[in-house]
Design an enzyme around this catalytic site. Structure first.
Site, PDB file in Angstrom:
ATOM      1  N   HIS A   1       2.196  10.115  -2.542  1.00  0.00           N
ATOM      2  CA  HIS A   1       2.650   8.710  -2.465  1.00  0.00           C
ATOM      3  C   HIS A   1       1.571   7.754  -2.960  1.00  0.00           C
ATOM      4  O   HIS A   1       1.867   6.650  -3.409  1.00  0.00           O
ATOM      5  CB  HIS A   1       3.158   8.347  -1.059  1.00  0.00           C
TER       6      HIS A   1
ATOM      7  N   HIS B   1       0.812  -1.227   0.000  1.00  0.00           N
ATOM      8  CA  HIS B   1       0.000   0.000   0.000  1.00  0.00           C
ATOM      9  C   HIS B   1       0.844   1.277   0.000  1.00  0.00           C
ATOM     10  O   HIS B   1       0.427   2.285  -0.549  1.00  0.00           O
ATOM     11  CB  HIS B   1      -0.976  -0.001   1.181  1.00  0.00           C
ATOM     12  N   ASP B   2       2.030   1.248   0.587  1.00  0.00           N
ATOM     13  CA  ASP B   2       2.842   2.472   0.688  1.00  0.00           C
ATOM     14  C   ASP B   2       4.082   2.467  -0.197  1.00  0.00           C
ATOM     15  O   ASP B   2       5.014   3.242   0.056  1.00  0.00           O
ATOM     16  CB  ASP B   2       3.263   2.698   2.151  1.00  0.00           C
TER      17      ASP B   2
ATOM     18  N   HIS C   1      -5.940   4.071  -0.540  1.00  0.00           N
ATOM     19  CA  HIS C   1      -5.977   3.750   0.892  1.00  0.00           C
ATOM     20  C   HIS C   1      -6.046   4.986   1.785  1.00  0.00           C
ATOM     21  O   HIS C   1      -6.201   4.860   2.994  1.00  0.00           O
ATOM     22  CB  HIS C   1      -4.805   2.834   1.301  1.00  0.00           C
ATOM     23  N   HIS C   2      -5.952   6.200   1.187  1.00  0.00           N
ATOM     24  CA  HIS C   2      -6.156   7.404   2.001  1.00  0.00           C
ATOM     25  C   HIS C   2      -7.461   8.116   1.662  1.00  0.00           C
ATOM     26  O   HIS C   2      -7.691   9.247   2.085  1.00  0.00           O
ATOM     27  CB  HIS C   2      -4.960   8.356   1.874  1.00  0.00           C
TER      28      HIS C   2
ATOM     29  N   ASP D   1      -4.323   0.340   8.249  1.00  0.00           N
ATOM     30  CA  ASP D   1      -3.131   1.196   8.215  1.00  0.00           C
ATOM     31  C   ASP D   1      -3.189   2.256   9.317  1.00  0.00           C
ATOM     32  O   ASP D   1      -2.217   2.464  10.053  1.00  0.00           O
ATOM     33  CB  ASP D   1      -3.070   1.863   6.834  1.00  0.00           C
TER      34      ASP D   1
ATOM     35  N   LYS E   1       5.902   5.649  -1.245  1.00  0.00           N
ATOM     36  CA  LYS E   1       6.804   6.435  -0.399  1.00  0.00           C
ATOM     37  C   LYS E   1       8.253   6.349  -0.887  1.00  0.00           C
ATOM     38  O   LYS E   1       9.092   7.166  -0.488  1.00  0.00           O
ATOM     39  CB  LYS E   1       6.703   5.989   1.060  1.00  0.00           C
TER      40      LYS E   1
HETATM   41  P1  C2E Z   1       1.550   6.752   8.314  1.00  0.00           P
HETATM   42  O1  C2E Z   1       2.466   7.250   9.372  1.00  0.00           O
HETATM   43  O2  C2E Z   1       1.608   5.299   8.000  1.00  0.00           O
HETATM   44  O3  C2E Z   1       0.085   7.136   8.741  1.00  0.00           O
HETATM   45  C1  C2E Z   1      -1.032   6.603   8.055  1.00  0.00           C
HETATM   46  C2  C2E Z   1      -2.305   7.324   8.467  1.00  0.00           C
HETATM   47  O4  C2E Z   1      -2.570   7.124   9.843  1.00  0.00           O
HETATM   48  C3  C2E Z   1      -2.274   8.824   8.314  1.00  0.00           C
HETATM   49  O5  C2E Z   1      -2.528   9.189   6.976  1.00  0.00           O
HETATM   50  C4  C2E Z   1      -3.430   9.244   9.239  1.00  0.00           C
HETATM   51  O6  C2E Z   1      -4.675   9.018   8.603  1.00  0.00           O
HETATM   52  C5  C2E Z   1      -3.299   8.241  10.352  1.00  0.00           C
HETATM   53  N1  C2E Z   1      -2.556   8.861  11.458  1.00  0.00           N
HETATM   54  C6  C2E Z   1      -1.232   8.803  11.695  1.00  0.00           C
HETATM   55  N2  C2E Z   1      -0.925   9.473  12.805  1.00  0.00           N
HETATM   56  C7  C2E Z   1      -2.068  10.011  13.301  1.00  0.00           C
HETATM   57  C8  C2E Z   1      -2.408  10.792  14.451  1.00  0.00           C
HETATM   58  O7  C2E Z   1      -1.565  11.192  15.242  1.00  0.00           O
HETATM   59  N3  C2E Z   1      -3.721  11.101  14.632  1.00  0.00           N
HETATM   60  C9  C2E Z   1      -4.672  10.690  13.773  1.00  0.00           C
HETATM   61  N4  C2E Z   1      -5.951  11.035  14.012  1.00  0.00           N
HETATM   62  N5  C2E Z   1      -4.397   9.950  12.668  1.00  0.00           N
HETATM   63  C10 C2E Z   1      -3.100   9.610  12.448  1.00  0.00           C
HETATM   64  P2  C2E Z   1      -2.036  10.614   6.459  1.00  0.00           P
HETATM   65  O8  C2E Z   1      -2.277  11.648   7.493  1.00  0.00           O
HETATM   66  O9  C2E Z   1      -2.652  10.841   5.127  1.00  0.00           O
HETATM   67  O10 C2E Z   1      -0.498  10.455   6.322  1.00  0.00           O
HETATM   68  C11 C2E Z   1       0.100   9.639   5.333  1.00  0.00           C
HETATM   69  C12 C2E Z   1       1.551   9.492   5.606  1.00  0.00           C
HETATM   70  O11 C2E Z   1       2.154  10.788   5.605  1.00  0.00           O
HETATM   71  C13 C2E Z   1       1.875   8.926   6.977  1.00  0.00           C
HETATM   72  O12 C2E Z   1       1.811   7.527   6.960  1.00  0.00           O
HETATM   73  C14 C2E Z   1       3.267   9.488   7.211  1.00  0.00           C
HETATM   74  O13 C2E Z   1       4.235   8.740   6.509  1.00  0.00           O
HETATM   75  C15 C2E Z   1       3.168  10.853   6.587  1.00  0.00           C
HETATM   76  N6  C2E Z   1       2.826  11.889   7.576  1.00  0.00           N
HETATM   77  C16 C2E Z   1       1.604  12.285   7.969  1.00  0.00           C
HETATM   78  N7  C2E Z   1       1.696  13.301   8.877  1.00  0.00           N
HETATM   79  C17 C2E Z   1       3.010  13.524   9.074  1.00  0.00           C
HETATM   80  C18 C2E Z   1       3.764  14.443   9.905  1.00  0.00           C
HETATM   81  O14 C2E Z   1       3.204  15.277  10.625  1.00  0.00           O
HETATM   82  N8  C2E Z   1       5.118  14.372   9.841  1.00  0.00           N
HETATM   83  C19 C2E Z   1       5.753  13.476   9.043  1.00  0.00           C
HETATM   84  N9  C2E Z   1       7.088  13.447   9.051  1.00  0.00           N
HETATM   85  N10 C2E Z   1       5.082  12.589   8.251  1.00  0.00           N
HETATM   86  C20 C2E Z   1       3.733  12.625   8.268  1.00  0.00           C
HETATM   87 FE    FE Z   2      -0.099   5.558   2.943  1.00  0.00          FE
END
Ligand code: C2E
Ligand code: FE
Ligand code: SIN
Ligand code: SIN
Length: 414
Positions: free
Chosen positions: A279, A250-251, A305-306, A334, A254
């Site tokens: 991504h 799925h990712d 998946h998003h 995820d 990245k």
């Molecule tokens: P990931 O870390 O695998 O997170 C996948 C999804 O989990 C996120 O999609 C979001 O829907 C949910 N998620 C993750 N952390 C939180 C949280 O603290 N609270 C809530 N309510 N949901 C959370 P999203 O937001 O579309 O992000 C996709 C990817 O983008 C993430 O995959 C990560 O790799 C990156 N990303 C997102 N936010 C940040 C950030 O603030 N800093 C960094 N460095 N990367 C980020």
């Molecule tokens: Fe993703």
């Protein structure tokens, strides 16, 4: 069932029918059982063993015995043969059939003076109170003239039993054995191809993970969660299998996200966020060969998946069932994993907090039925979380270039 029950149909018609069944059976073990039962039925044999050649040995991969099944009950007789392995040598009936590539047809094993040939059956007979008399061993030879195995039929039944297996039985078994050889070879090739395909795809997701500083366990957990959710949603076996094969990817998109964004310890700004969201598109482009069902599903999962159930997700803002089910499932799997474990930009949330966020997402981020399914399966979800938990040592070791560990290759046999 006996040969008589097929009534009017000639051996040729039967062979054609069996041949069609053989070529349409992909599952190797089902195929082996089918070959043996059809052979026994066509020549009216009480028992039989199907051996597959592995180097210098013949390994029994299917065995059936009507008399012992009647005596011991279904399933019991089969297990008697589980560990039977015989060398390719002149010392056994099946061994010599494999060695000489000739049919061995013995009307009465016990009539042979001091027969070393009988040794293997004798031990079996003594142990199980069975009497092996007639034995017909037919080598299964593929079109490259390789011996794939041996089809061994035991004890002719019916009025002709005293005479053992006749000329027609031999001819029928030979025809069946050569069809069986081709079918077995094809099933093996298919299994090998599937496996190679799966391994290559898994390698792709491991490459993506490496950049993401996750561990192999992250994709394992997401995949396991997706499997649990898919099962709970009633996906048929075939779809579930695809889902489990496709979810790890799925990712992969990245791979295309710059390190500075991917590994940013803090919150992304608006522009970084926009780049990060690509991504999904990059992943779909990496997985855009539509040649297999797995790839097609993997592409859908990477792309969608998003997306969110209420239409507020990315990249397209699809809503509800317009989002492919496989992507809806992976979305929840995820996020559940992202919440319950550490990321470079966040700590793990406590389990109650994770569940609170997931519950609040029902109907907004996630399909409500999926949230229900997850909550109903929490026991198994926690098992997976604990079984595949990241250890600090693994997380630390991940990019420790001075200490990269060379792993042994997996050497599963096909
Ligand atoms: P990931 O870390 O695998 O997170 C996948 C999804 O989990 C996120 O999609 C979001 O829907 C949910 N998620 C993750 N952390 C939180 C949280 O603290 N609270 C809530 N309510 N949901 C959370 P999203 O937001 O579309 O992000 C996709 C990817 O983008 C993430 O995959 C990560 O790799 C990156 N990303 C997102 N936010 C940040 C950030 O603030 N800093 C960094 N460095 N990367 C980020
Ligand atoms: Fe993703
Ligand atoms: C049988 O009774 O089915 C087989 C005995 C043997 O394979 O030796
Ligand atoms: C599924 O996951 O069962 C179907 C995916 C799709 O809707 O294409």
């Amino acid at each position: 069932m006996t040969g008589n029950e097929t009534g009017a149909s000639s051996p040729f018609q039967q062979l054609i029918r069996v041949g069609i069944a053989l070529t349409s059976t992909q599952d190797l073990s089902a195929l082996l059982t089918l070959i043996l039962s059809e052979a026994r039925r066509m020549v009216d044999a009480d028992a039989g063993t199907l051996y597959v050649r592995e180097g210098a040995m013949l390994r029994a991969v299917a065995a059936q015995c009507r008399t012992l099944t009647e005596r011991l009950g279904d399933g019991k007789a089969e297990t008697l043969f589980d560990s039977l392995a015989v060398p390719v040598s002149p010392n056994s009936v099946c061994g010599s059939a494999a060695l000489t590539k000739e049919v061995v047809n013995i009307p009465d094993l016990h009539a042979i003076e001091g027969a070393r040939l009988a040794a293997c059956s004798a031990a079996f007979d003594r142990e199980h109170g069975y009497t092996t008399r007639a034995v017909l061993a037919v080598p299964m030879i593929d079109p490259e003239d390789e011996v794939i195995g041996v089809l061994q039929l035991i004890n002719k039944r019916g009025p002709l039993q005293q005479a053992g297996f006749g000329e027609l039985d031999v001819r029928i078994s030979l025809a069946l054995a050569s069809q069986a050889a081709v079918a077995i070879r094809n099933a093996r090739l298919t299994a090998q191809l599937r496996r190679a395909h799966r391994d290559a795809l898994l390698g792709l997701s491991i490459a993506a993970e490496w950049r993401d500083r996750a561990t192999a366990k992250h994709i394992t957990r997401v995949t396991e969660y997706a499997g649990i959710l898919g099962l709970a949603m009633g996906l048929p076996d075939g779809e579930l299998d695809l889902l489990v094969q496709a979810s790890p990817m799925h990712d992969v998109g990245k791979l295309g996200i710059p390190d500075a964004i991917l590994h940013k310890p803090g919150k992304l700004d608006e522009q970084e966020r926009r780049i990060m969201e690509t991504h999904t598109l990059i992943g779909a482009n990496i997985l855009n060969s539509g040649a297999s069902a797995v790839m097609r599903m993997a592409r859908q999962i990477a792309l969608y998946h998003h997306e969110k159930w209420d239409g507020s997700g990315y990249p397209k803002g699809l809503r509800g069932t317009a989002i492919p089910l496989c992507a809806r499932i992976v979305a929840l799997a995820d996020v559940y994993d992202a919440l319950s474990t550490r990321r470079c930009y966040k700590e793990a949330f406590a389990p109650e907090k994770v569940l609170e966020i997931v519950r609040q997402g029902a109907g907004a981020h996630f399909q409500p039925e999926l949230v229900d399914a997850l909550l109903a399966q929490l026991g198994r979800i926690y098992e997976i979380r604990d079984q595949f938990g990241d250890t600090q040592a693994e997380l630390d070791a991940f990019r420790d270039y001075a200490n990269i560990e060379l792993k042994e290759p997996d050497e599963d046999q096909y």
